[in-house]
Design an enzyme around this catalytic site. Structure first.
Site, short mmCIF file in Angstrom:
data_model
loop_
_atom_site.label_atom_id
_atom_site.label_comp_id
_atom_site.label_asym_id
_atom_site.label_seq_id
_atom_site.Cartn_x
_atom_site.Cartn_y
_atom_site.Cartn_z
N ASP A 25 2.39 7.06 -3.65
CA ASP A 25 3.28 5.95 -3.33
C ASP A 25 4.27 5.66 -4.45
O ASP A 25 5.47 5.55 -4.22
CB ASP A 25 2.46 4.68 -3.06
CG ASP A 25 1.71 4.76 -1.74
OD1 ASP A 25 1.60 5.87 -1.18
OD2 ASP A 25 1.25 3.71 -1.28
N ARG A 50 -3.40 -8.19 -12.80
CA ARG A 50 -1.96 -8.20 -12.53
C ARG A 50 -1.14 -8.88 -13.61
O ARG A 50 -0.05 -8.39 -13.96
CB ARG A 50 -1.69 -8.83 -11.17
CG ARG A 50 -2.38 -8.13 -9.99
CD ARG A 50 -2.29 -6.65 -10.09
NE ARG A 50 -2.78 -5.95 -8.90
CZ ARG A 50 -2.99 -4.67 -8.86
NH1 ARG A 50 -2.81 -3.91 -9.93
NH2 ARG A 50 -3.43 -4.10 -7.75
N ASP A 86 -0.74 -8.99 -4.38
CA ASP A 86 -0.37 -8.39 -5.66
C ASP A 86 1.11 -8.50 -5.95
O ASP A 86 1.52 -8.70 -7.09
CB ASP A 86 -0.82 -6.92 -5.70
CG ASP A 86 -2.33 -6.83 -5.89
OD1 ASP A 86 -2.89 -7.77 -6.49
OD2 ASP A 86 -2.93 -5.85 -5.44
N SER A 90 -7.97 1.46 1.34
CA SER A 90 -7.28 1.53 0.05
C SER A 90 -8.18 0.97 -1.05
O SER A 90 -9.07 0.17 -0.79
CB SER A 90 -5.96 0.76 0.11
OG SER A 90 -6.20 -0.62 0.00
#
Lengths: 424, 424, 424, 424
Positions: free
Chosen positions: C16, C96, C125, C180
């Protein structure tokens, strides 16, 4: 009772604590050390010394605590915009932890084994004195004569005074004030006596002392500029002063314009409701101005966090937990938030009103460029609002979609028949 | 844009929403249904009907929502003593959910697929309208022209109006009011324009409309008796009236005495600070009186629970979440607490001040027998206070004892070196 | 799009973000700087460097942030016993803000004008990356390709990759993982794909990676001693290590015994519910042990204050507000409370269970002398409890007395007919 | 002491309350009425009747309160996911208000003037009994022998028993259990004696009674389906049962798989820390399953509101305020939120673990169509997220912009020098 050798007494020099002084000497056969503090109650302290001497007291502590009181207790409390039960500015509550601290410090220095105070067994002040003392000196003994002795009526008290040669002034003998008072730099409180009926108005004359009645306030408004640094007042009309001088000046200004009278029913920590009348002229001005400077300089979520925690913080102070670890923990957060709270506020005092007229700050988060209704040259993209609303609405849209046709403002599912549930 | 066939527009009849009406017809080629409500803004509604007709609108809804507004929105909110950020009485915020509800109800009845409003993309009102609409009609489309069109300056707006024959009154053409206003039975707000600088005082003339300035207020105080039943005002001076009539009367009384002006900087939900001036004469009186009747009738811990939750409830309303499940859940709690909140309060209105003079209730929890400083005939055992204090102090005594000699008010262990920690 | 000259991309080296790298170069015609961090996800970083070079990237940042991650983010969060919605240990959320911080620090150093990331438009996110970036570098531009491009299906993505010579590994081409994953030193999360149905059990094989299934866990329990200093773990079984080494060791221990699997439905900040499976072996042990050491060393009211604020603090982190002033304010309070939280805890790991076996601290507030049921030699006066209870009951007694004969457990006045009220 | 004529005693039939029975008769010369309830403690009640008769008691109340206990106390508490101090499921706390209620109901019916119980002066139970009693019968007198008498050591108690012919079983004479126990349908608690040292592990044998040790739990997991209606458990594996039968069955299932042991240090309301070991097999399963069904059916903000209020609600129950108006007010909110909480959850019980395997509900707010990572056919517009983030970031961007160049993650202005402030 023989294990008490030395007691530090919070001594005002008045009738009650003079009787207590004598009663301690007689009942416990112990040495009494008196402690009298100026926290701005507006009374001479020397007569207290004279009286104490009269009773043979050898160690007499008389201290001017006004600056410490305002700097280390009043100002930290105002950083939180602290109000108890929506109205009370905590003028009495905030003075007690300082007295408690000095009592135990003196007790430790003098190796006294007990402290004593004149607060009654029904009020909050006993709790505030004693929680503070225990927190700072865990093994201290506390003698609260009002909870121990049998002098519970005024007649008995006067008889005891007369019997032991304690001077009783004429007014006291005639019945004294029709209510009790407590005064310091932050306020005067009035309660008890003729004020005990919450349906009855307080007397227009003979009670309020710090403020003029609104009808006697000047016909001309007065603008006052207050400067704040990191959440604390540091100057009035450009004049830098010490903490207690600032509050005294605010009292003068507020009082002159009839600002800061309050008449309320509050909930005591000991479980009863109580009616109190309060005069807090300077504090009322300060609270309004502090909120105004915060409105410019505090982040929204920080301000809301403070607002959410404030009632809890106020209860801690009201209930006597100033010296508790939880109050200290909240204070750390509150103090942290005040870093950017600097700037000036102009308030207009007029006929009992405190009107914010202007606020300015180098730390201002007010961004005219963005908030303007006029063209903002792209500082804010109005299209963003659509997405903002859509995602904030998403959970409610999903729910409404699931509820289907039956859903409406009139018959929300969630509200259906809650009363039908049997409750434990 | 072709999928919009029918739009319900919140239509005031003024310039902006008239332009929107025309713009919707032209841009979307859709039928527009207008909805105009009387929520006490003090304007004639019939001109709106005439204008709508002029634009060929066939379905014109004009409704008097004053009673519903006060009874089902204002009063429930006041049960919580709701104030946003310590000062704002939420006069604009509380009107939006009602408008949103009627918009979608009309949309559902008329099988319209969209609603539209004239709120800008920078303010809170767009959020309040749209969150309400989405919560009640999840698939509704919302057209917010201010976020879509290119008429962002007044000049363009006027040009559009002129081009399409939309009447523009003389004042608007000259520049209109130097600020924007929003009015309903609870308040008038003023913001924008010359008010955008928080350091500048609002104009003494030409702005405030509901209240006289304090200097013009009567020299004679006026006592007003408010009767509450289960938390809601039901009568003034013994006169029972409908909800909206009561609020109108309180506005008259408060306004006459200069009560209820506010000038503040607030934090909008969309992320910016904004300066607003508000007149809420009746609401200011109501809040003070409601707190007073609660002070007699509410249990301490219930009152504190309400106080703790109030800022959160206020934010919900301010941010537009009236129709959310969380606001409803809090309302259930708040309404429950109001069961005993009945009685009468006398307030004195004078020169901008609202002074509580008396409170009475058959449900009063004020027990003079217990709170009296005089002999209470054993109703309260003062000795209980000793145990109460001792156990409340126990955890602090244990901690202080463990800290040992080093512990003192000056150097609490817990406060040592908090800044030394490296922070994320 | 021409105003973007230089972008810092959070680059994993996977499919990605490789497509994003190429897409940024092509779409914006800008220089791309890649940033790849080791936060313990357990993957080689050098392949990312090779791939970035392949795309002509000149500035390649590859950093080992494991220690900073655990020391400055994970540990501060655990000081608050932070859990989102009662269960989730925030393993993704807490990583994050560190990435966001490094992205803007590199952007500032490299004078880049934008940052970019590979988070989708539906998840949390994106919010966490971008709120962090905006808070630290207010004028940064953020490019979130998933919200901009048209490569929304896997087929399109693969086609784009093939067209531009981006290597696609065999598994990805076959459909990739059926869910995922996100991994770091604190946890691995699994969501999406076959996990999207909350009624369906996650696959027993091929998913969980950090923990053995309980049935494969050792039949022998293992006791582990954790040492804390000021709220942070500093040693395991007497072995002092760096923060990230400690967490890695706890992961090994917990994982070996099947500790820390979680399967839940959570509420995303963007408004939808989402099902997630999480493995947090070390964090699960740490949380339990931290609570245990706090149970000895924290004052009751401080502990309760922390508990009351924890859900709010957890939401701040979950929602991406790590770098907000309100999170920092709460952190100051939390850190302050941890001063006395030092000592050792022994936990027993066994078949998925974490059992506290022992806690010890020099700061212990546990006072056996007082809590003993045996004779305490006067350390605690049981008679105090009577007064304590009496005063705590007073308000309820007054209320019950006023309610009179009608009052009973079955028909409390306050609960009468709450549903009768018309609600707004 | 002569004013007590009739006392209702909470009577277990054990040694302590038998001594109390006799002591009340002798000390107060009053009639004693015994009240013995089955709340699932797992003991025969008839022996209590026989013993009471032996002491000449004429009015003997023996009642099966198991259904009422679970339905009206345990289940309402679990609606809030109630946990005290992060771990304790309140098994003892929740039983006391029911006993208190029955004691005063019997006292009212029998025109008794006092109640009595066997709880000591150091624990929470005295508070729970007495607060409940005072709230429901404000003028009741409470006799707490452990706070009054001089039988404070076991020797004195045994001597008194022997002197008055009170049977003492062999074990008690030998020293009794090495800890004290309290049992009901929700749990068994163990405290005191050898458990008083928080560093010492509880004995592996002879203590835990409701649960097998994990090592003896079956090697095969067992899936259990729990059905909820409006927040309450109504069926297990499809079998509808009464509330107490459901909890008994959950206890059986949980106990069989070693679920629900807890060993902790808690903070008592009377101010000391205390170590307790608890077995709550059914409650542990129920809590996990209730959270799971809420995770599907509750709105996010409602769930968060509940989570924020839960610790306060837990403290109310722990501290004995079940019958207070504040607990009732919170209950109204909690019950309201449970309207949509219906559906089924499958949990897997295995070796001490409770693993949620599946949740389903007709009221599910989980919308796979929206949360999917796959193509959602336009159900969610990813572009909305950009606006959502931008506006949520706005206040932080404005602040960061004002801070200017000096601002960074490393040196946030707001955190500068908080320790420098002089604190009160």
């Amino acid at each position: 009772m023989s294990d008490i050798r030395k007691v530090v007494l919070a001594y005002s020099g008045g009738l009650d604590t003079s009787v207590i002084l004598k009663w301690l000497q007689d009942t416990y056969g112990c040495e009494v050390i008196t402690f009298t503090a100026d926290i701005g109650q507006g009374e001479e302290l020397e007569p207290a010394r004279a009286k104490a001497k009269m009773f043979g007291v050898e160690k007499i502590y008389i201290e001017d605590l006004r600056e410490e009181f305002v700097r280390d207790f009043v100002f930290p409390m105002f950083r939180a915009n602290t109000v108890y039960e929506g109205e009370y500015l905590l003028g009495t509550s905030i003075a007690r932890p300082l007295i408690a601290k000095r009592l135990v410090e003196i007790a430790q220095r003098e190796k006294a084994d007990a402290i004593s105070h004149g607060a009654t067994g029904k009020g909050n002040d006993q709790v505030r004195f004693e929680l503070g003392a225990y927190a700072l000196m865990p093994n201290v003994k506390v003698i609260a004569p009002w909870r121990e002795w049998d002098l519970l009526s005024r007649e008995k008290l006067l008889a005891y005074a007369d019997k032991h040669g304690i001077p009783v002034d004429f007014k006291k003998r005639k019945g004294g004030a029709p209510f009790s008072m407590d005064a310091n730099l932050l306020h005067i409180s009035y309660e008890g006596g003729i004020l005990e009926d919450p349906a009855a108005e307080p007397p227009a004359k003979g009670m309020w002392r710090l403020t003029v009645p609104v009808e006697k306030a000047p016909n001309k408004p007065e603008d006052v500029e207050l400067e704040f640094v990191r959440g604390d007042l540091v100057a009035i009309n450009g004049q830098k002063m010490k903490a207690h001088e600032l509050l005294a000046e605010l009292n003068r200004l507020g009082g002159k314009h009839g600002v800061g009278r309050l008449d309320l029913v509050e909930n005591r920590y000991v479980g009863m409701k109580s009616r109190g009348c309060y005069e807090t002229p300077g504090g009322t001005v300060l609270l309004r101005a502090h909120r105004a400077i915060e409105s410019l300089t505090l982040d929204r979520e920080v301000a809301h966090l403070k607002d959410d925690l404030m009632p809890r913080y106020a209860s801690m102070i009201y209930n006597g937990y100033w010296w508790s670890p939880e109050r200290r923990a909240l204070q750390v957060l509150i103090d942290h938030t005040q870093e950017p709270v600097s700037g000036t506020v102009v308030v207009r005092l007029y006929k009992g009103n405190v009107i914010v007229v202007s606020r300015k700050s180098a730390n201002s988060l007010f961004d005219m460029r963005i908030s303007t209704f006029e063209d903002d040259a792209g500082a804010y993209d109005q299209a963003d609002a659509g997405g903002f609303i859509k995602l904030n609405a998403l959970r409610m849209r999903i729910a409404a979609g699931k509820r289907g046709a039956g859903a409406s403002a009139k018959a929300p599912r969630a509200a259906a028949k809650p009363a039908a549930r049997k409750r434990g």
